[in-house]
Design an enzyme around this catalytic site. Structure first.
Site, short mmCIF file in Angstrom:
data_model
loop_
_atom_site.label_atom_id
_atom_site.label_comp_id
_atom_site.label_asym_id
_atom_site.label_seq_id
_atom_site.Cartn_x
_atom_site.Cartn_y
_atom_site.Cartn_z
CB ALA A 75 -9.40 89.74 -18.21
CB THR A 76 -9.09 94.26 -14.27
OG1 THR A 76 -7.85 95.09 -15.44
CG2 THR A 76 -9.01 95.10 -12.69
CG ASN A 153 1.40 91.46 -19.04
OD1 ASN A 153 1.74 90.63 -18.40
ND2 ASN A 153 1.07 92.77 -18.43
CD GLN A 181 -1.65 90.32 -24.03
OE1 GLN A 181 -1.76 90.34 -25.09
NE2 GLN A 181 -2.13 91.57 -23.54
CB SER A 201 -9.68 90.99 -21.92
OG SER A 201 -9.71 92.89 -22.72
CG HIS A 203 -9.09 95.91 -24.59
ND1 HIS A 203 -8.09 96.98 -24.48
CD2 HIS A 203 -9.71 95.57 -22.84
CE1 HIS A 203 -7.59 96.57 -23.67
NE2 HIS A 203 -7.95 95.88 -22.87
CB THR A 241 -27.83 97.03 -16.54
OG1 THR A 241 -28.87 97.37 -15.72
CG2 THR A 241 -28.65 97.08 -17.46
CB CYS A 326 -1.99 97.29 -16.24
SG CYS A 326 -3.47 96.47 -17.24
#
Length: 382
Positions: A75-76, A153, A181, A201, A203, A241, A326
């Protein structure tokens, strides 16, 4: 050593076992290990087919066209690609965002400010929401983009993205939404929600780290400039890739989230109520964020007379946080909590508890009792 009870799902989620099993099929010699961009042999064709199947699964969770899904490293990167890509080449660009966005948005907008882009920083309400009127009041003739998160978040607060997006669509202003989130925690339907760019995201939804996606609307057609060059992958928007195993994992995770969404929301709501009920004997506990406009899995609480760092040290059997992962390297109080009006002292008394798919009633009861015991003990020795 006994494992602490995990209550930091907002930082990251464990990979669902079904996701891990699926990923293993795309790593080794007896699996599908080819480069998806290799168009001259079966190994590449199989990998490409797996990537496209996963693209459909991610699109399915948010009701998008698979062609609108662009793979990223998370997401970043998605936030960076959306924001920088939208204003690239525009010397007179103006962006509207809020002071409590994720660092991936805040720091990107600050960087653009240093490059000459004008940014308006909105102050949230005390519950962490940004109103439609605030956004409209900040628009200018040269406004290119508005960037707001769907779910905060640290607070779990939900913004009224549909209403804001509807007004922006009428004015021809691009709308970027960080939904990291929100994925798997609430219903998202971009077919009816007027959003142009939406970051996701892996994860945060029981998939692997290191993979994410950016939704880029095709109708009306949204154009953004690539930020990574070198091969023209992903329709020219993001070269590199593709990590087939991670993408397959994200696809499987999103498919699981879609099939069990309502059940998971109900479970988390019940766990949240049990958790808060277990804290009722404590006085001086306040909720940060909205009681009504929120997702159930994130609970941010302040404890009067108790420093959060001391509380975390006492809660050795719980894995919790004092804010975004973060921003965990700093001892400064949360900029999100200060942004909603808390003093530094109040912000230093806050902890974020986040629940998830594998949280149990027993763990919630244990966590509540531990918090009551440790807070009571710390208050007694003040």
């Amino acid at each position: 050593m006994k494992k602490p009870v995990y209550m930091d799902y907002a930082a990251t989620t464990p990979v669902d076992p079904a996701v891990a099993d699926e990923m293993m099929k795309y790593l080794t010699l007896d699996g599908v290990y080819g480069n998806p961009a290799s168009r001259t042999h079966a190994y590449g064709w199989q990998a490409e087919a797996a990537v496209e199947a996963a693209r459909k699964q991610v699109a399915g969770l948010i009701h998008a066209d698979p062609r609108e899904i662009v793979w990223t490293s998370g997401a970043t990167e998605s936030d960076n690609l959306a924001i920088k890509g939208a204003v690239a080449g525009r010397k007179d660009a103006h962006i509207v965002t809020s002071k409590i966005e994720h660092k991936a948005v805040v720091d990107t907008c600050k960087w653009l400010e240093h490059q000459g882009t004008e940014v308006t920083w909105l102050d949230p309400a005390a519950d962490g929401t940004i109103s439609c009127d605030q956004v409209l009041g900040a628009l200018k003739e040269n406004t290119v983009l508005v960037s707001l998160m769907l779910v905060n978040n640290e607070l779990g607060t939900i913004n009224d993205i549909a209403a804001i997006g509807g007004e922006l669509r009428q004015r021809g202003v691009l709308f970027h939404v960080d939904a990291a989130q929100a994925g798997g925690k609430m219903a998202i339907d971009v077919s009816s929600m007027p959003v142009d760019l939406l970051a996701l995201s892996g994860h945060k939804v029981y998939g692997p780290k290191g993979v994410g996606a950016l939704y880029v609307r095709r109708s009306p057609d949204v154009r953004i400039e690539a930020q990574i060059h070198g091969g023209g992958h992903e329709r020219g928007m993001r070269s590199g890739t593709l990590p087939t195993h991670q993408i397959v994992g994200m696809g499987k995770a999103f498919a699981l989230a879609q099939s069990g969404l309502e059940e998971e929301i109900d479970k988390l709501e019940a766990l949240r109520k049990s958790f808060l009920a277990g804290l009722q004997s404590l006085e001086g506990v306040s909720l940060n964020g909205s009681e009504s406009s929120r997702v159930p899995g994130i609970v941010n609480l302040s404890f009067d007379g108790v420093d959060a760092e001391s509380l975390m040290l006492g809660l050795r059997d719980l894995a919790v946080s004092s804010g975004s992962a973060c921003a965990s390297a700093t001892v400064e109080p949360s900029y999100v909590l200060r942004g909603i009006g808390l003093s530094d002292e109040q912000a230093h008394r806050a902890l974020r508890f986040s629940l998830g798919r594998f949280t149990t009633e027993e763990e919630v009861a244990f966590a509540s009792s531990q918090i009551v015991d440790v807070v009571s003990r710390l208050r007694a020795v003040r």
